[in-house]
Design a protein around this motif. Structure first.
Motif, mmCIF file in Angstrom:
data_model
loop_
_atom_site.group_PDB
_atom_site.id
_atom_site.type_symbol
_atom_site.label_atom_id
_atom_site.label_comp_id
_atom_site.label_asym_id
_atom_site.label_seq_id
_atom_site.Cartn_x
_atom_site.Cartn_y
_atom_site.Cartn_z
ATOM 1 N N ILE A 97 42.253 44.162 43.545
ATOM 2 C CA ILE A 97 41.185 43.960 42.306
ATOM 3 C C ILE A 97 41.818 42.620 41.535
ATOM 4 C CG2 ILE A 97 42.372 45.176 40.800
ATOM 5 C CD1 ILE A 97 39.761 46.233 40.023
ATOM 6 N N PRO B 115 42.582 47.200 50.013
ATOM 7 C CA PRO B 115 42.141 47.346 48.608
ATOM 8 C C PRO B 115 42.591 46.262 47.788
ATOM 9 C CG PRO B 115 43.624 48.816 48.743
ATOM 10 C CD PRO B 115 43.683 48.145 49.941
ATOM 11 N N GLN C 52 46.256 40.425 45.772
ATOM 12 C CA GLN C 52 46.030 41.349 46.682
ATOM 13 C C GLN C 52 45.087 40.869 47.971
ATOM 14 O OE1 GLN C 52 44.855 43.833 43.716
ATOM 15 N NE2 GLN C 52 46.208 45.620 44.102
ATOM 16 N N ALA D 114 46.179 43.970 38.661
ATOM 17 C CA ALA D 114 46.257 44.792 39.568
ATOM 18 C C ALA D 114 46.566 46.362 39.213
ATOM 19 C CB ALA D 114 47.552 44.538 40.620
ATOM 20 N N ASP E 197 45.111 55.917 48.692
ATOM 21 C CA ASP E 197 44.039 54.864 48.070
ATOM 22 C C ASP E 197 42.630 55.251 48.177
ATOM 23 O OD1 ASP E 197 44.245 54.777 50.817
ATOM 24 O OD2 ASP E 197 43.781 52.746 50.852
ATOM 25 N N TRP F 224 35.270 52.470 43.530
ATOM 26 C CA TRP F 224 35.681 52.327 42.394
ATOM 27 C C TRP F 224 34.794 52.575 41.192
ATOM 28 C CZ3 TRP F 224 39.310 47.561 43.255
ATOM 29 C CH2 TRP F 224 40.194 47.760 44.164
ATOM 30 N N TYR G 20 43.599 48.803 39.515
ATOM 31 C CA TYR G 20 43.103 49.592 40.920
ATOM 32 C C TYR G 20 43.213 51.141 40.524
ATOM 33 C CZ TYR G 20 44.245 50.760 45.817
ATOM 34 O OH TYR G 20 44.215 51.365 47.073
ATOM 35 N N HIS H 175 33.480 44.467 42.207
ATOM 36 C CA HIS H 175 34.591 45.187 42.846
ATOM 37 C C HIS H 175 34.176 46.736 42.887
ATOM 38 C CE1 HIS H 175 37.630 41.970 43.397
ATOM 39 N NE2 HIS H 175 37.321 41.472 42.058
ATOM 40 N N THR I 151 51.744 47.209 44.203
ATOM 41 C CA THR I 151 51.525 46.911 42.892
ATOM 42 C C THR I 151 53.003 47.068 42.149
ATOM 43 O OG1 THR I 151 49.372 47.726 43.072
ATOM 44 C CG2 THR I 151 50.191 47.208 41.008
ATOM 45 N N ALA J 280 40.700 56.494 45.062
ATOM 46 C CA ALA J 280 40.259 55.664 43.844
ATOM 47 C C ALA J 280 38.549 55.741 43.880
ATOM 48 C CB ALA J 280 40.261 54.072 44.408
#
Lengths: 320, 616
Positions: free
Chosen positions: B512, B510, B516, B235, B118, B602, B238, B595, B206, B121
């Motif tokens: 989006i 994390p 989550q 999601a 992760d 990101w 992400y 975000h 996800t 990202a």
């Protein structure tokens, strides 16, 4: 002489093993391991155990240490556990020139600035020059190196348009870029060392200046330069050489204080990275390498004594 | 990266520069000797920080907001993303060329499927694409991200609640790097990745409702779900749900060291001790609306400074990087003033980055809601916002306000209205503790740890601890340095909670999609619930919202979830700091969204559209 060196090297090997064992134990006494540093999310326990097995963390620490030691003796320091594709030796090899450059600049500046100022301060004792030089030394000792480094970074950019390169380039690739990266941090580190050297030199010179043979030299009508360079300085060099050895060891393990603020990828920053990520193979490599450097440095200083003072004899003959 | 010295001449200017560098040490010493204050002042030739997109620097830059307007509001208005579209140069449009320079952190490896996938990202979108992505440039509505745009997918259709079909762009090519060697992407690649992602750490949650992925033909992918998954498409944005090639994955060592995707940049160099750089992917499939080939920049160079703020600021002042995340208001003002055309952007805090404290909820007295409510009532949010964050923060709540159509986070009054115990009220707190059986403190020492790797977070936790102490609670908060992060991480995974009552967190993501922030942390069935929350009502509600495709109806359920969480004070909230970004005036599309913070987050997704107009 060769017997003495041989014995020292054998003892050094044991010291290195002891250092590595203690380091290994200390790492394993701490909470967490390299996986807990790398993982960002909770995993099912089975998956965690699988990952631990993959990097060999599922075995008792003495087994892990035994494996590491066996490989290290054969010259294989293994791969980093955090960044598993990278060899420990490769990372140390990349970091070594950075630290070596800092060491050279810092120690050179310590000698070039500290020794003459110390001598000057001693022979001009209690004059304005002496007061000024001592103030220079006290500030150098009082302000932490990392703080001076940060001040240089913040005000250097604001007032002088100076900022160190963000990416370190080796000297043989681009000397100018390389020096612009290491010169200032080397001098920042060197300022502290120069202050220390100046204080020791001043004391040593003052002590020698009070000796009968110096008084005799003055009485013979010799000039100041001759008295200082031939009689005083040479006889003051033993304590200076001793602290030079100490400084070498101290600086080798302490370059982190400038590597961190100036973002220089040397051994200090590498060791910190290893500690942060609980990467015991990398940490072992760094510690053993730094300890080895310190031992070797001390040995060289001991050998230098015989050159500086013919009265000094090393090893069995000295003991006899 | 740099050309060889021996091919160049040492100019007088550069010699002076090196000399000046050497002199800085002595300059610093003279500064020390003079005992001057450490307040930075602009160097010669620097301007006053007027940002073309944002007008003149606000009066807030001197710390004095206009009457009746909070400093946060003043800054977010003055440095709003909305003004980026008015930057000079926008009318002429993007130009190709230049190298995007920013500083970032080293990473563990490039294995998207690995345990630290992760983290990628913030890097992988430079080299890979997903099926869908979020809009991100100076013109995008950065505060409403509940929408998707195509990335590898040219179009998609939610056939029914259990079927989602994607049509891929034709002619998409991987980087020309062995073993993939520039071959064309096909639907089978998507299936291959998605099948793997069902079991991986970063992507698994996800994909947990995806029953099957089918390559219908070379450009069509169909996903079948076991249950309706209303959260899935959002999601999927992400940016670790990215597509790689089978042959790259099968070369395990190479997969972890060399990112080979279809993305805008081919990896040029990566050395964790020094630099991360990329160069333009010559066969990149994307063009902009005017038909100009992306990426605009020839490449990027990112020194891996690892959050070394003094050196980053020094580099920005010296023109060595194009953008900087300034962390504090004072640094923001200083960096903005460094060059006359600098552009500032103050971005709403993302729900994934905020300061909060989680309690061991199954351990007395924290299993008593009255104690938790009292702890929250003892926190003076105004002190935290104005005292710790210099006015540029909001009360924290780890829920995606943009999902609810909001541009900004909930105010303290709104949070109180929803049941939050945010009002600073020591009297009520004392009554609650008394009702819980505690006349003084909580009857014992409250122990915990918090990370001091982030200065602002550390100050927040220190302040909260002191507020609790002032109310008579004996708090023993242990500060954990970066070097002890592993220990904090262990606490995070719930292993070492034995003697600890609380942990201070800086990250709730994390995420989006609101799922989550609902199912992830709040359901007892979620792997991401590391907060010891075990509430049957929340279990039902968080599961329910996942299955509702109607946005308004889903928002209603999620609002109930927030109210339930706030009423119960399962987590003790601190603050959400704003992102204070400054970029050079010649650079465009280095934009932050709620975000996606550029470039450490990101926001690296926007690197393909970053362009320059006369880069220094």
């Amino acid at each position: 002489m060769s017997g003495y060196v041989g014995r020292r090297l054998v003892v050094s090997a044991f010291v290195l093993i002891l250092v590595s064992a203690v380091t290994f134990l200390l790492i394993h006494l701490q909470d967490g391991d390299v996986l807990s540093a790398a993982l960002r999310q909770r995993l099912p326990q089975a998956q965690v155990e699988k990952l631990r097995a993959e990097v060999g963390l599922d075995r008792p620490w003495w087994e892990q240490y035994g494996d590491w030691l066996g490989n290290a003796v054969r010259g294989d320091l293994g791969n980093s556990l955090y960044r598993r594709q990278e060899s420990v030796w490769g990372r140390i090899r990349n970091a070594m020139p950075v630290t070596a450059e800092l060491l050279v600049i810092a120690l050179l500046s310590a000698m070039v600035i500290g020794v003459p100022l110390g001598v000057l301060s001693a022979i001009r004792r209690n004059t304005l020059i002496d007061h000024f030089v001592r103030m220079f030394a006290i500030t150098g000792l009082a302000f932490p190196v990392f703080w001076v480094g940060t001040v240089v970074l913040v005000y250097g950019a604001t007032w002088f348009g100076y900022s160190p390169p963000l990416v370190y380039v080796h000297f043989w690739e681009d000397p100018r870029e390389n020096l612009s990266a290491v010169l200032v941090p080397g001098l920042v580190l060197g300022y502290n060392l120069a202050a220390y050297t100046m204080r020791i030199t001043r004391s040593a010179v003052l002590e020698v200046l009070a000796q009968d043979y110096v008084r005799t030299a003055w009485a013979k009508g010799l000039g100041e330069r001759t008295v200082v360079t031939r009689h005083v300085l040479r006889n003051s060099l033993i304590p200076i050489a001793t602290i030079f050895g100490n400084l070498l060891v101290f600086t080798l393990g302490g370059t982190l204080v400038v590597e961190a603020p100036f973002h220089l990828p040397g051994l200090g920053l590498l060791t910190l990275d290893a500690i942060r990520t609980r990467d015991y193979t990398l940490m072992q490599g760094c510690v053993v390498f730094i300890a080895g450097g310190a031992i070797l440095g001390n040995l060289l200083i001991d050998l230098a004594y015989t050159r500086l003072d013919p009265r000094v004899r090393l090893g069995a003959r000295a003991a006899a | 990266m740099s050309s060889n010295y021996w091919q160049r001449r040492l100019s007088r200017r550069s010699a002076i520069r090196v000399g000046a560098g050497a002199g800085v040490g002595l300059a610093a010493l003279s500064l020390i000797g003079c005992g001057g204050d450490d307040k930075a002042s602009p160097g010669p030739g620097t301007g006053t920080g007027t940002a073309p997109a944002t007008g003149t620097a606000p009066s807030g830059s001197t710390g004095t907001p206009a009457p009746g307007v909070s400093l946060a509001q003043q800054y977010r208005d003055q440095y709003s993303y909305k003004k980026l579209a008015e930057l000079p140069g926008q009318s002429a449009g993007p130009k190709q060329g230049g190298t995007y320079r920013f500083s970032t952190y080293p990473l563990v490896d490039w294995d998207l499927t690995g345990p630290s996938g992760d983290v990628l990202a913030a890097y992988a979108p430079n080299h890979f694409n997903g099926l869908v992505t979020f809009p991100m440039d100076d013109f995008s509505n950065a505060h409403n991200l509940y929408k998707q745009v195509g990335d590898l997918a040219a179009s998609w259709e939610q056939v029914d609640e259990l079927t989602l079909t994607f049509k891929l762009n034709p002619g998409v090519k991987f980087h020309d790097v062995a073993p993939v060697s520039g071959r064309e992407l096909v639907a089978e690649d998507v299936k291959y990745c998605y099948d793997i992602y069902k079991t991986t750490v970063a992507q698994g949650p996800t994909f947990e409702d995806v029953e099957s992925t089918t390559a219908v033909d070379p450009t069509t992918v169909q996903l079948k779900f076991g249950k309706p998954a209303a959260y899935f498409l959002q999601a999927l944005l992400y940016p670790v749900n990215l597509i790689f090639a089978k042959e790259a994955y099968e070369d395990k060592a190479g997969f972890a060291t060399t990112p080979i995707g279809t993305g805008p940049f081919v990896l040029d160099a990566y050395d964790p001790a020094t630099i991360y750089s990329g160069k333009r992917h010559p066969e990149y499939f994307k063009k902009d609306a005017k038909g100009i080939q992306l990426p605009y920049a020839d490449g990027f160079e990112a020194p891996l400074t690892g959050g070394n703020l003094p050196i980053e600021e020094s580099a920005f002042l010296d023109g060595k990087i194009d953008t900087i995340w300034t962390h504090t208001k004072s640094a923001f003002d200083r960096m903005l003033a460094a060059f006359p055309d600098n552009v500032g952007q103050v971005t709403t805090p993302p729900p994934g980055y905020l300061h909060f404290i989680t309690l061991k909820l199954d351990k007395p007295p924290f299993d008593d809601v009255r104690v938790r409510q009292a702890l929250q009532h003892l926190i003076d949010m105004n002190q935290l916002v104005n005292g710790v964050a210099e006015g540029l923060a909001e009360p924290a709540l780890a829920h995606d306000f943009s999902f609810f159509g909001r541009e900004f986070p909930w105010s303290q009054d709104e949070l109180v209205a929803m049941g939050g115990n945010y009002a600073y009220d020591p009297t009520t707190a004392k009554q609650l503790l008394s009702a819980a059986g505690f006349e003084s403190g909580i009857g014992r020492t409250m122990t915990g740890i918090y990370d001091i790797g982030d200065n602002l977070a550390a100050e927040t936790y220190r302040a909260i601890n002191n507020m609790w102490r002032q109310a008579g609670i004996d708090v023993a908060g242990e500060e954990i340095g970066v070097a002890d992060f592993a220990r904090l991480a262990n606490a995070f995974y719930g292993k070492d909670w034995g003697d600890m009552d609380y942990v201070g967190f800086e990250n709730s993501g994390p995420g989006i999609d609101e799922d989550q922030y609902c199912f992830g942390p709040l359901s007892s069935k979620s792997a991401r619930n590391v907060y010891w929350i075990n509430d049957p009502a929340l279990d039902d509600l968080t599961e329910k919202q996942r299955r509702i495709f109607d946005l308004e109806e889903r928002r209603g359920v999620c609002t109930e979830i927030i109210k339930q969480e706030l009423t119960q004070s399962y987590r003790i909230w601190g603050i959400m700091p704003y992102k204070l970004g400054v970029r050079r005036g010649y650079s465009y599309n280095i934009v932050d969204t709620i975000h996606a913070w550029a470039n450490l987050g990101w926001g690296c997704k926007s690197d393909e559209v970053v362009w320059f107009n006369g880069q220094a």
